[in-house]
Scaffold this motif. Structure first.
Motif, PDB file in Angstrom:
ATOM      1  N   CYS A 146       0.841  -1.209   0.000  1.00  0.00           N
ATOM      2  CA  CYS A 146       0.000   0.000   0.000  1.00  0.00           C
ATOM      3  C   CYS A 146       0.871   1.252   0.000  1.00  0.00           C
ATOM      4  O   CYS A 146       0.612   2.202  -0.749  1.00  0.00           O
ATOM      5  CB  CYS A 146      -0.906   0.012   1.228  1.00  0.00           C
ATOM      6  SG  CYS A 146      -2.222  -1.208   1.193  1.00  0.00           S
ATOM      7  N   ILE A 198       2.244   1.874  -3.379  1.00  0.00           N
ATOM      8  CA  ILE A 198       1.226   2.413  -4.284  1.00  0.00           C
ATOM      9  C   ILE A 198       1.049   3.910  -4.058  1.00  0.00           C
ATOM     10  O   ILE A 198       1.018   4.706  -5.004  1.00  0.00           O
ATOM     11  CB  ILE A 198      -0.110   1.674  -4.067  1.00  0.00           C
ATOM     12  CG1 ILE A 198      -0.005   0.227  -4.532  1.00  0.00           C
ATOM     13  CG2 ILE A 198      -1.250   2.384  -4.804  1.00  0.00           C
ATOM     14  CD1 ILE A 198      -1.225  -0.609  -4.213  1.00  0.00           C
ATOM     15  N   LEU A 215      -3.125   8.008  -9.460  1.00  0.00           N
ATOM     16  CA  LEU A 215      -4.129   6.946  -9.396  1.00  0.00           C
ATOM     17  C   LEU A 215      -5.527   7.520  -9.208  1.00  0.00           C
ATOM     18  O   LEU A 215      -5.744   8.413  -8.390  1.00  0.00           O
ATOM     19  CB  LEU A 215      -3.798   6.009  -8.231  1.00  0.00           C
ATOM     20  CG  LEU A 215      -4.435   4.620  -8.247  1.00  0.00           C
ATOM     21  CD1 LEU A 215      -3.886   3.788  -9.394  1.00  0.00           C
ATOM     22  CD2 LEU A 215      -4.191   3.915  -6.911  1.00  0.00           C
ATOM     23  N   LEU A 238      -8.827   2.986  -6.523  1.00  0.00           N
ATOM     24  CA  LEU A 238      -8.108   2.082  -5.627  1.00  0.00           C
ATOM     25  C   LEU A 238      -9.118   1.152  -4.964  1.00  0.00           C
ATOM     26  O   LEU A 238      -9.986   1.580  -4.202  1.00  0.00           O
ATOM     27  CB  LEU A 238      -7.339   2.865  -4.563  1.00  0.00           C
ATOM     28  CG  LEU A 238      -6.520   2.038  -3.560  1.00  0.00           C
ATOM     29  CD1 LEU A 238      -5.491   1.171  -4.265  1.00  0.00           C
ATOM     30  CD2 LEU A 238      -5.837   2.955  -2.535  1.00  0.00           C
ATOM     31  N   LEU A 240      -2.453  10.470  -2.708  1.00  0.00           N
ATOM     32  CA  LEU A 240      -3.198  10.168  -3.933  1.00  0.00           C
ATOM     33  C   LEU A 240      -4.200  11.291  -4.220  1.00  0.00           C
ATOM     34  O   LEU A 240      -5.420  11.118  -4.137  1.00  0.00           O
ATOM     35  CB  LEU A 240      -3.917   8.819  -3.799  1.00  0.00           C
ATOM     36  CG  LEU A 240      -3.028   7.615  -3.491  1.00  0.00           C
ATOM     37  CD1 LEU A 240      -3.868   6.366  -3.263  1.00  0.00           C
ATOM     38  CD2 LEU A 240      -2.018   7.380  -4.612  1.00  0.00           C
ATOM     39  N   LEU A 251      -7.229  10.725  -6.576  1.00  0.00           N
ATOM     40  CA  LEU A 251      -8.083   9.565  -6.336  1.00  0.00           C
ATOM     41  C   LEU A 251      -9.555   9.962  -6.347  1.00  0.00           C
ATOM     42  O   LEU A 251      -9.963  10.918  -5.682  1.00  0.00           O
ATOM     43  CB  LEU A 251      -7.732   8.917  -4.993  1.00  0.00           C
ATOM     44  CG  LEU A 251      -8.285   7.513  -4.757  1.00  0.00           C
ATOM     45  CD1 LEU A 251      -7.652   6.520  -5.720  1.00  0.00           C
ATOM     46  CD2 LEU A 251      -8.038   7.079  -3.318  1.00  0.00           C
ATOM     47  N   LEU A 267     -12.502   5.015  -3.936  1.00  0.00           N
ATOM     48  CA  LEU A 267     -11.784   4.252  -2.921  1.00  0.00           C
ATOM     49  C   LEU A 267     -12.729   3.222  -2.310  1.00  0.00           C
ATOM     50  O   LEU A 267     -13.774   3.563  -1.754  1.00  0.00           O
ATOM     51  CB  LEU A 267     -11.250   5.180  -1.827  1.00  0.00           C
ATOM     52  CG  LEU A 267     -10.546   4.507  -0.637  1.00  0.00           C
ATOM     53  CD1 LEU A 267      -9.333   3.697  -1.093  1.00  0.00           C
ATOM     54  CD2 LEU A 267     -10.134   5.550   0.396  1.00  0.00           C
TER      55      LEU A 267
END
Length: 321
Positions: A7, A10, A17, A20, A37, A40, A43
């Motif tokens: 994690c 990432i 990203l 996720l 992130l 993002l 999630l």
């Protein structure tokens, strides 16, 4: 089970990203470095049973559009800075049974469209915990389930509830405090009336002698559960609940008859049949610890018998489990 080091890698290397998905990965914590992130949008942390708390850094994801927390059973609270998630549109927290309150400010997320469950815990929630009034500002919200815990007996919450505003509400759970149960709750509960399209209703520790009158207007109700409503004496004539499939009654200490039909107003005087179709869709009845129960109804005409054409499961327990 996913490695937390993975994690971290990432979060550090994939800063662009957008999606996720970590659902069902056995996580017990969410790393605070998730805030890296910045782009993002989606999630998914659902089905991670051991997560108890989300890091405050999760509120530093300005583009987050969807947050899935479904069935994170260990989750006890949500980040208090949730108002920073200005682009949040969908939050799924169904199945989070240990959530004790919602953070204050949720009502400021006026773009929020999906909220699976809203939990209000009046007594033990912190001062900055969200109240029912938060929902009044969320005009476009699709709230599927509402749980209101620790309702205070005899107090009118109508000014905060306004449940008729939410046309998407399917499941309503109302739980009164176990303290000071001598107060009468009939009048106070009138402000908790939902729209008639409600599917499931759970009422616990209610202090009224009879159920709220608005219950009879729930024409689409399929499940009704009344637990520890110890002062409850009867249900009003309920022939209008024609969609009801399951009825659970647990510990109505003072109940002598399930329904009070002494005036027979619900029945046609011209009916030639002694069998009255009471709940035409009812399939399951569960009665637990009803020490004073004498019969299904009290009626001036002893020849009238209730008929349950679809009943397939009847459970009667004379003691507490």
């Amino acid at each position: 089970m996913i490695n937390l080091g993975v994690c971290e890698a990432i979060f550090s290397s994939l800063k662009s990203l957008r999606v996720l998905d970590l659902h069902g990965k056995g996580l017990h914590i969410v790393l605070s470095s998730i805030c890296k992130l910045k782009h993002l949008r989606y999630l998914d942390l659902s089905w991670n049973y051991q997560i108890e708390k989300l890091p405050d850094s999760i509120t530093r994801l300005p583009n987050l559009h969807t947050l899935r927390l479904s069935y994170c059973n260990g989750l006890k609270e949500l980040p208090r800075g949730i108002t920073k998630l200005v682009n949040l549109r969908h939050r799924y927290n169904d199945g989070c049974e240990n959530l004790t309150y919602m953070p204050r400010g949720l009502g400021q997320l006026t773009g929020l469209q999906t909220l699976s469950k809203f939990v209000v815990h009046f007594d033990s929630a912190p001062k900055d915990g969200g109240r029912l009034s938060e929902l009044n500002r969320l005009y476009s919200i699709r709230l599927g389930e509402l749980k209101i815990s620790e309702l205070r007996h005899g107090e009118d919450v109508a000014k905060d509830a306004n449940l008729k505003k939410n046309e998407h509400l399917q499941v309503l759970r109302l739980r009164w405090s176990t303290k000071n149960v001598d107060a009468q709750d009939e009048k106070a509960s009138e402000g908790l009336e939902p729209l008639p399209n409600l599917k499931k209703l759970y009422i616990d520790y209610y202090g009224g002698v009879r159920v709220p009158m608005w219950l009879l207007s729930l024409a689409n109700l399929i499940h009704l559960s009344l637990g520890n409503c110890r002062k409850l004496k009867y249900l009003q004539p309920s022939s209008r609940l024609r969609s009801l499939k399951s009825l659970y009654l647990n510990c109505p200490d003072e109940m002598e008859y399930v329904s009070d039909c002494s005036d027979n107003n619900d029945f046609s005087s011209s009916s030639s049949s002694a069998l009255i179709e009471f709940f035409p869709s009812l399939e399951v009845i569960r009665l637990q610890w009803c020490p004073n129960l004498k019969g299904w109804w009290r009626t001036s005409d002893s020849s009238l018998l209730p008929s349950f054409p679809r009943l397939s499961n009847l459970t009667i327990r004379e003691s507490l489990c």
